[in-house]
Design a protein around this motif. Structure first.
Motif, PDB file in Angstrom:
ATOM      1  N   SER A   3      41.576  35.606  50.012  1.00 25.52           N
ATOM      2  CA  SER A   3      42.689  35.321  49.110  1.00 25.52           C
ATOM      3  C   SER A   3      42.501  35.953  47.736  1.00 25.52           C
ATOM      4  O   SER A   3      43.464  36.436  47.149  1.00 25.52           O
ATOM      5  N   VAL A   4      41.276  35.958  47.225  1.00 26.71           N
ATOM      6  CA  VAL A   4      41.014  36.607  45.931  1.00 26.71           C
ATOM      7  C   VAL A   4      41.291  38.107  46.035  1.00 26.71           C
ATOM      8  O   VAL A   4      41.935  38.691  45.164  1.00 26.71           O
ATOM      9  N   ASN A   5      40.833  38.719  47.133  1.00 23.43           N
ATOM     10  CA  ASN A   5      41.053  40.162  47.316  1.00 23.43           C
ATOM     11  C   ASN A   5      42.547  40.479  47.398  1.00 23.43           C
ATOM     12  O   ASN A   5      43.016  41.440  46.799  1.00 23.43           O
ATOM     13  N   ASP A   6      43.298  39.658  48.123  1.00 22.47           N
ATOM     14  CA  ASP A   6      44.740  39.876  48.246  1.00 22.47           C
ATOM     15  C   ASP A   6      45.452  39.663  46.907  1.00 22.47           C
ATOM     16  O   ASP A   6      46.354  40.409  46.549  1.00 22.47           O
ATOM     17  N   TYR A   7      45.024  38.631  46.193  1.00 18.74           N
ATOM     18  CA  TYR A   7      45.584  38.334  44.874  1.00 18.74           C
ATOM     19  C   TYR A   7      45.372  39.523  43.924  1.00 18.74           C
ATOM     20  O   TYR A   7      46.296  39.948  43.214  1.00 18.74           O
ATOM     21  N   LEU A   8      44.178  40.092  43.949  1.00 17.92           N
ATOM     22  CA  LEU A   8      43.885  41.252  43.094  1.00 17.92           C
ATOM     23  C   LEU A   8      44.704  42.460  43.532  1.00 17.92           C
ATOM     24  O   LEU A   8      45.279  43.164  42.700  1.00 17.92           O
ATOM     25  N   ARG A   9      44.786  42.677  44.840  1.00 18.95           N
ATOM     26  CA  ARG A   9      45.573  43.803  45.371  1.00 18.95           C
ATOM     27  C   ARG A   9      47.019  43.758  44.873  1.00 18.95           C
ATOM     28  O   ARG A   9      47.609  44.783  44.525  1.00 18.95           O
ATOM     29  N   GLN A  10      47.577  42.540  44.830  1.00 17.04           N
ATOM     30  CA  GLN A  10      48.971  42.377  44.404  1.00 17.04           C
ATOM     31  C   GLN A  10      49.175  42.736  42.928  1.00 17.04           C
ATOM     32  O   GLN A  10      50.312  42.920  42.491  1.00 17.04           O
ATOM     33  N   HIS A  11      48.090  42.798  42.176  1.00 14.23           N
ATOM     34  CA  HIS A  11      48.196  43.113  40.751  1.00 14.23           C
ATOM     35  C   HIS A  11      47.732  44.532  40.428  1.00 14.23           C
ATOM     36  O   HIS A  11      47.479  44.849  39.266  1.00 14.23           O
ATOM     37  N   LYS A  36      44.790  35.366  33.316  1.00 14.91           N
ATOM     38  CA  LYS A  36      44.389  34.623  34.519  1.00 14.91           C
ATOM     39  C   LYS A  36      43.831  35.580  35.576  1.00 14.91           C
ATOM     40  O   LYS A  36      42.791  35.334  36.189  1.00 14.91           O
ATOM     41  N   VAL A  37      44.496  36.701  35.757  1.00 18.71           N
ATOM     42  CA  VAL A  37      44.057  37.701  36.738  1.00 18.71           C
ATOM     43  C   VAL A  37      42.770  38.374  36.273  1.00 18.71           C
ATOM     44  O   VAL A  37      41.840  38.584  37.060  1.00 18.71           O
ATOM     45  N   PHE A  38      42.725  38.674  34.991  1.00 19.34           N
ATOM     46  CA  PHE A  38      41.533  39.331  34.417  1.00 19.34           C
ATOM     47  C   PHE A  38      40.296  38.472  34.651  1.00 19.34           C
ATOM     48  O   PHE A  38      39.237  38.965  35.056  1.00 19.34           O
ATOM     49  N   ARG A  39      40.425  37.178  34.438  1.00 20.76           N
ATOM     50  CA  ARG A  39      39.286  36.273  34.626  1.00 20.76           C
ATOM     51  C   ARG A  39      38.853  36.216  36.086  1.00 20.76           C
ATOM     52  O   ARG A  39      37.657  36.245  36.395  1.00 20.76           O
ATOM     53  N   ILE A  40      39.818  36.146  37.004  1.00 18.95           N
ATOM     54  CA  ILE A  40      39.486  36.117  38.435  1.00 18.95           C
ATOM     55  C   ILE A  40      38.779  37.414  38.839  1.00 18.95           C
ATOM     56  O   ILE A  40      37.799  37.402  39.596  1.00 18.95           O
ATOM     57  N   LEU A  41      39.268  38.526  38.311  1.00 20.86           N
ATOM     58  CA  LEU A  41      38.646  39.836  38.579  1.00 20.86           C
ATOM     59  C   LEU A  41      37.186  39.850  38.114  1.00 20.86           C
ATOM     60  O   LEU A  41      36.278  40.175  38.891  1.00 20.86           O
ATOM     61  N   ILE A  42      36.977  39.518  36.848  1.00 16.86           N
ATOM     62  CA  ILE A  42      35.617  39.589  36.286  1.00 16.86           C
ATOM     63  C   ILE A  42      34.697  38.596  36.983  1.00 16.86           C
ATOM     64  O   ILE A  42      33.541  38.905  37.310  1.00 16.86           O
ATOM     65  N   ILE A  73      31.285  42.324  32.188  1.00 14.44           N
ATOM     66  CA  ILE A  73      30.346  41.827  33.204  1.00 14.44           C
ATOM     67  C   ILE A  73      28.946  41.694  32.600  1.00 14.44           C
ATOM     68  O   ILE A  73      28.266  40.678  32.784  1.00 14.44           O
ATOM     69  N   ALA A  74      28.513  42.698  31.847  1.00 20.68           N
ATOM     70  CA  ALA A  74      27.191  42.641  31.196  1.00 20.68           C
ATOM     71  C   ALA A  74      27.099  41.452  30.248  1.00 20.68           C
ATOM     72  O   ALA A  74      26.094  40.725  30.245  1.00 20.68           O
ATOM     73  N   TYR A  75      28.141  41.257  29.463  1.00 25.13           N
ATOM     74  CA  TYR A  75      28.168  40.138  28.510  1.00 25.13           C
ATOM     75  C   TYR A  75      27.998  38.811  29.236  1.00 25.13           C
ATOM     76  O   TYR A  75      27.202  37.956  28.838  1.00 25.13           O
ATOM     77  N   GLU A  76      28.731  38.656  30.327  1.00 22.59           N
ATOM     78  CA  GLU A  76      28.665  37.402  31.093  1.00 22.59           C
ATOM     79  C   GLU A  76      27.302  37.208  31.762  1.00 22.59           C
ATOM     80  O   GLU A  76      26.857  36.081  31.945  1.00 22.59           O
ATOM     81  N   LEU A  77      26.649  38.300  32.156  1.00 22.34           N
ATOM     82  CA  LEU A  77      25.332  38.218  32.799  1.00 22.34           C
ATOM     83  C   LEU A  77      24.211  38.102  31.770  1.00 22.34           C
ATOM     84  O   LEU A  77      23.047  37.925  32.127  1.00 22.34           O
ATOM     85  N   ILE A 154      36.481  48.089  41.517  1.00 22.81           N
ATOM     86  CA  ILE A 154      37.582  47.262  42.009  1.00 22.81           C
ATOM     87  C   ILE A 154      38.121  47.864  43.298  1.00 22.81           C
ATOM     88  O   ILE A 154      38.265  47.178  44.309  1.00 22.81           O
ATOM     89  N   VAL A 155      38.411  49.171  43.262  1.00 20.09           N
ATOM     90  CA  VAL A 155      39.137  49.819  44.353  1.00 20.09           C
ATOM     91  C   VAL A 155      38.268  50.861  45.057  1.00 20.09           C
ATOM     92  O   VAL A 155      37.560  51.639  44.396  1.00 20.09           O
ATOM     93  N   ASP A 156      38.354  50.878  46.388  1.00 21.60           N
ATOM     94  CA  ASP A 156      37.808  51.988  47.178  1.00 21.60           C
ATOM     95  C   ASP A 156      38.962  52.674  47.898  1.00 21.60           C
ATOM     96  O   ASP A 156      39.882  52.006  48.392  1.00 21.60           O
ATOM     97  N   LEU A 157      38.905  54.000  47.925  1.00 19.30           N
ATOM     98  CA  LEU A 157      39.847  54.802  48.724  1.00 19.30           C
ATOM     99  C   LEU A 157      39.048  55.384  49.889  1.00 19.30           C
ATOM    100  O   LEU A 157      38.581  56.524  49.824  1.00 19.30           O
TER     101      LEU A 157
END
Ligand code: PRP
Ligand code: HPA
Length: 181
Positions: A3-11, A36-42, A73-77, A154-157
């Motif tokens: 669901s997180v992956n699909d939610y991100l895909r939609q944005h 909200k999306v930015f936080r879920i992503l990070i 990500i570095a800041y949070e880690l 985030i994305v792979d092609l």
């Protein structure tokens, strides 16, 4: 978590024929724009790399969208962040790596004191296409004696073959959240 992956895909916004005819450009700016999306992503990245077995010593971000993600990500880690920049932007002494693009070549640079021998580095970008940018980043970090524990985006092609090349030939484990054909 699907669901997180699909939610991100939609944005992620797809822009046709940019920057050139025939290209379907995957634009990640809508993911950043909505808090909200930015936080879920990070948090998807932070959750993975907070694990004591996965926690890097340093996060390296690739110019330019890898800076946005990598720094947060570095800041949070609670680890340091180092930028890998397109040639001619870094002021101190650098190592550099040139790689092939579809047309011509590109050069990226890293400050020589950015990492120490033995550092375990997480390498971040927004998207993996041919894999050339991430491979060049890995080589720069290895020139300074560091080990790249994983590449993340985030994305792979996958149809462009970059992620397979990085994992098979480049021996770089990868973590990505959304695939696009
Ligand atoms: C894009 C993207 C990655 C790279 C992926 O950056 O943000 O860094 O291309 O392609 P690759 O896997 O084929 O190397 P771009 O070159 O558009 O530069 P920018 O970040 O300055 O826009
Ligand atoms: N989006 C962002 N960067 C890229 C893309 C894309 O679709 N293709 C190659 N680099």
């Amino acid at each position: 978590t699907t669901s997180v992956n699909d939610y991100l895909r939609q944005h992620i916004r797809t822009v046709s024929d940019w920057p050139a005819p025939g290209v379907q450009f995957r634009d990640i700016t809508p993911l950043l724009q909505d808090p909200k999306v930015f936080r879920i992503l990070i948090d998807a990245f932070v959750h993975r790399y907070m694990d004591p077995d996965m926690r890097p010593d340093v996060v390296a971000g690739l110019d330019a969208r890898g800076f946005i993600l990598g720094a947060v990500i570095a800041y949070e880690l609670n680890v340091g962040f180092v930028p890998i920049r397109k040639k001619g932007k870094l002021p101190f002494t650098t190592v550099e790596e040139t790689y092939e693009l579809e047309y011509g070549s590109a050069t990226v640079e890293l400050h020589t004191d950015a990492v120490k021998p033995g550092d375990k580095v997480l390498l971040i970008d927004d998207l993996i296409a041919t894999g050339g940018t991430m491979m060049a980043g890995k080589k720069l970090l290895e020139k300074l004696g560091a080990t790249v524990m994983e590449g993340a985006a985030i994305v792979d092609l996958p149809e462009l073959g970059g992620s397979k090349l990085l994992q098979d030939t480049g021996k770089l484990p990868l973590f990505t959240l959304v695939d696009f054909e």
